[in-house]
Design a protein around this motif. Structure first.
Motif, PDB file in Angstrom:
ATOM      1  N   LEU A 115      10.761  24.085  -4.208  1.00 38.85           N
ATOM      2  CA  LEU A 115      11.405  22.772  -4.176  1.00 38.85           C
ATOM      3  C   LEU A 115      11.096  22.055  -2.872  1.00 38.85           C
ATOM      4  N   LEU A 116      11.156  22.797  -1.769  1.00 36.63           N
ATOM      5  CA  LEU A 116      10.838  22.202  -0.472  1.00 36.63           C
ATOM      6  C   LEU A 116       9.401  21.702  -0.443  1.00 36.63           C
ATOM      7  N   GLY A 117       8.477  22.483  -1.001  1.00 35.20           N
ATOM      8  CA  GLY A 117       7.081  22.065  -1.024  1.00 35.20           C
ATOM      9  C   GLY A 117       6.877  20.766  -1.787  1.00 35.20           C
ATOM     10  N   SER A 118       7.565  20.629  -2.919  1.00 34.82           N
ATOM     11  CA  SER A 118       7.439  19.412  -3.718  1.00 34.82           C
ATOM     12  C   SER A 118       7.945  18.190  -2.951  1.00 34.82           C
ATOM     13  N   VAL A 119       9.077  18.335  -2.261  1.00 32.02           N
ATOM     14  CA  VAL A 119       9.655  17.199  -1.541  1.00 32.02           C
ATOM     15  C   VAL A 119       8.844  16.873  -0.290  1.00 32.02           C
ATOM     16  N   LEU A 120       8.291  17.888   0.377  1.00 28.86           N
ATOM     17  CA  LEU A 120       7.428  17.622   1.531  1.00 28.86           C
ATOM     18  C   LEU A 120       6.171  16.863   1.109  1.00 28.86           C
ATOM     19  N   ALA A 121       5.645  17.194  -0.068  1.00 24.25           N
ATOM     20  CA  ALA A 121       4.496  16.437  -0.586  1.00 24.25           C
ATOM     21  C   ALA A 121       4.896  14.989  -0.856  1.00 24.25           C
ATOM     22  N   ASP A 122       6.117  14.790  -1.348  1.00 25.45           N
ATOM     23  CA  ASP A 122       6.598  13.428  -1.563  1.00 25.45           C
ATOM     24  C   ASP A 122       6.641  12.644  -0.251  1.00 25.45           C
ATOM     25  N   LEU A 123       6.998  13.309   0.846  1.00 21.79           N
ATOM     26  CA  LEU A 123       7.017  12.632   2.144  1.00 21.79           C
ATOM     27  C   LEU A 123       5.653  12.035   2.475  1.00 21.79           C
ATOM     28  N   VAL A 124       4.597  12.791   2.208  1.00 18.20           N
ATOM     29  CA  VAL A 124       3.246  12.293   2.474  1.00 18.20           C
ATOM     30  C   VAL A 124       2.941  11.101   1.576  1.00 18.20           C
ATOM     31  N   ARG A 125       3.328  11.203   0.304  1.00 20.39           N
ATOM     32  CA  ARG A 125       3.078  10.094  -0.622  1.00 20.39           C
ATOM     33  C   ARG A 125       3.828   8.839  -0.178  1.00 20.39           C
ATOM     34  N   TYR A 126       5.074   9.011   0.260  1.00 20.99           N
ATOM     35  CA  TYR A 126       5.857   7.854   0.714  1.00 20.99           C
ATOM     36  C   TYR A 126       5.236   7.233   1.959  1.00 20.99           C
ATOM     37  N   ALA A 127       4.743   8.065   2.868  1.00 26.43           N
ATOM     38  CA  ALA A 127       4.116   7.540   4.078  1.00 26.43           C
ATOM     39  C   ALA A 127       2.864   6.728   3.730  1.00 26.43           C
ATOM     40  N   ILE A 128       2.074   7.215   2.783  1.00 23.92           N
ATOM     41  CA  ILE A 128       0.887   6.476   2.339  1.00 23.92           C
ATOM     42  C   ILE A 128       1.301   5.144   1.718  1.00 23.92           C
ATOM     43  N   THR A 129       2.350   5.178   0.887  1.00 28.11           N
ATOM     44  CA  THR A 129       2.838   3.953   0.261  1.00 28.11           C
ATOM     45  C   THR A 129       3.272   2.934   1.306  1.00 28.11           C
ATOM     46  N   VAL A 130       3.979   3.389   2.336  1.00 29.27           N
ATOM     47  CA  VAL A 130       4.431   2.490   3.399  1.00 29.27           C
ATOM     48  C   VAL A 130       3.244   1.851   4.112  1.00 29.27           C
ATOM     49  N   LEU A 131       2.223   2.635   4.420  1.00 31.07           N
ATOM     50  CA  LEU A 131       1.044   2.099   5.103  1.00 31.07           C
ATOM     51  C   LEU A 131       0.327   1.058   4.237  1.00 31.07           C
ATOM     52  N   VAL A 132       0.189   1.350   2.949  1.00 33.66           N
ATOM     53  CA  VAL A 132      -0.485   0.402   2.049  1.00 33.66           C
ATOM     54  C   VAL A 132       0.332  -0.882   1.925  1.00 33.66           C
ATOM     55  N   LEU A 133       1.654  -0.752   1.795  1.00 36.90           N
ATOM     56  CA  LEU A 133       2.503  -1.940   1.684  1.00 36.90           C
ATOM     57  C   LEU A 133       2.455  -2.775   2.960  1.00 36.90           C
ATOM     58  N   LEU A 134       2.416  -2.113   4.111  1.00 35.68           N
ATOM     59  CA  LEU A 134       2.297  -2.859   5.366  1.00 35.68           C
ATOM     60  C   LEU A 134       0.990  -3.652   5.399  1.00 35.68           C
ATOM     61  N   ALA A 135      -0.075  -3.053   4.908  1.00 37.19           N
ATOM     62  CA  ALA A 135      -1.361  -3.762   4.877  1.00 37.19           C
ATOM     63  C   ALA A 135      -1.298  -4.955   3.922  1.00 37.19           C
ATOM     64  N   ILE A 136      -0.716  -4.746   2.739  1.00 32.53           N
ATOM     65  CA  ILE A 136      -0.606  -5.844   1.768  1.00 32.53           C
ATOM     66  C   ILE A 136       0.297  -6.943   2.315  1.00 32.53           C
ATOM     67  N   GLY A 137       1.426  -6.555   2.894  1.00 38.49           N
ATOM     68  CA  GLY A 137       2.329  -7.543   3.470  1.00 38.49           C
ATOM     69  C   GLY A 137       1.672  -8.344   4.572  1.00 38.49           C
ATOM     70  N   HIS A 138       0.881  -7.685   5.408  1.00 34.42           N
ATOM     71  CA  HIS A 138       0.188  -8.394   6.485  1.00 34.42           C
ATOM     72  C   HIS A 138      -0.811  -9.399   5.918  1.00 34.42           C
ATOM     73  N   LEU A 139      -1.539  -9.004   4.880  1.00 36.52           N
ATOM     74  CA  LEU A 139      -2.491  -9.922   4.254  1.00 36.52           C
ATOM     75  C   LEU A 139      -1.784 -11.133   3.645  1.00 36.52           C
ATOM     76  N   MET A 140      -0.558 -10.916   3.147  1.00 32.32           N
ATOM     77  CA  MET A 140       0.197 -12.026   2.558  1.00 32.32           C
ATOM     78  C   MET A 140       0.843 -12.911   3.618  1.00 32.32           C
ATOM     79  N   GLY A 141       0.933 -12.418   4.853  1.00 27.75           N
ATOM     80  CA  GLY A 141       1.492 -13.229   5.922  1.00 27.75           C
ATOM     81  C   GLY A 141       2.721 -12.665   6.591  1.00 27.75           C
ATOM     82  N   PHE A 142       3.159 -11.479   6.206  1.00 20.00           N
ATOM     83  CA  PHE A 142       4.332 -10.887   6.846  1.00 20.00           C
ATOM     84  C   PHE A 142       3.987 -10.461   8.267  1.00 20.00           C
TER      85      PHE A 142
END
Length: 265
Positions: A115-142
């Protein structure tokens, strides 16, 4: 002589973390072969961001730029946590039905490690999502209106809140036997958690009954905290409440997930 599960010594924290990291790497390797959940975690909040900004920005804030500054922190929390809720419980449920965790039982590891392994993998996925959203937001003007430290804190808070929500869905994924039931319950939970918040509009503008729910909704506190850290909006007690809710969710649902996992297996 065979060693039963009850005879095994309780793993020390260091081995438990090591085992969890090994199983997290396994989960991430699966994501590379089938990146659907990761792509969905990025595409869904990105669609919300684009549609809400260009459909409602002018009417809500007077301009798309001003509305983007308000909306983006909420979408960041959505991407890091709420949109990833489905993959957390569904992955656990599918692996359990395939007998993957039954094979893990034969290994000298804690029943908490998968269970811990599954949730730790989710942490990496969430971090990637945050980085991609920051890039998209910056392109839109945020633009971040505070500083690098506050921006990093906002990202960490969003990912940490997602980590806490993951444990809720891990519990659901272990408790329910059918993946269809997990998906249905997750979608039913996401709607009030996501829309009954301050993401699209300030809580003060909502009807009374919805304002009461949004004020008690932990996702609202996380979104308000991210907004304060990214744009300098008044924080109030939102940061403290987001941290308290995150800690409380982990403290309650991590042990419940381990208990349910042991019972079902």
């Amino acid at each position: 002589m065979n060693t039963t599960e009850t005879d095994r010594p309780t793993p020390r924290p260091a081995p438990l973390l090591r085992h969890g990291l090994v199983l997290a790497r396994r989960s991430l390797a699966k994501s590379l072969r089938d990146p659907g959940s990761l792509v969905n975690g990025v595409v869904t909040p990105s669609m919300f961001l684009v549609l809400f900004v260009y459909l409602f920005g002018g009417s809500v804030s007077g301009s798309t730029g001003a509305y983007l500054q308000y909306l983006f922190p909420g979408v960041l929390v959505m991407g890091a946590g709420v949109a990833g809720m489905l993959s957390s419980g569904l992955t656990i449920n599918i692996d359990a039905k395939k007998g993957v965790y039954d094979r893990f039982r034969s290994l000298p590891i804690s029943r908490f490690a998968p269970l811990l392994g599954s949730v730790l993998a989710d942490l990496v996925r969430y971090a990637i999502t945050v980085l991609v959203l920051l890039a998209i937001g910056h392109l839109m003007g945020f633009r971040v209106e505070t500083g690098p430290g506050q921006a990093l804190a906002a990202c960490a808070l969003a990912v940490g809140f997602g980590f806490a929500l993951s444990w809720v869905m891990v519990f659901v994924g272990v408790l329910l036997r059918e993946e269809g039931a997990v998906m249905a319950l997750t979608f039913v939970a996401i709607i009030p958690l996501l829309l009954g918040t301050s993401m699209a509009a300030p809580v003060e503008t909502l009807p009374g009954w919805l304002r009461a729910w949004a004020g008690a909704n932990p996702v609202t506190h996380a979104m308000d905290a991210a907004r304060a850290l990214l744009t300098g909006a008044p924080a109030g007690d939102s940061v403290a409440l987001a941290l308290v809710w995150s800690a409380a969710l982990v403290a309650v649902f991590a042990p419940l997930s381990v208990w349910a996992f042991g019972r079902e297996r």
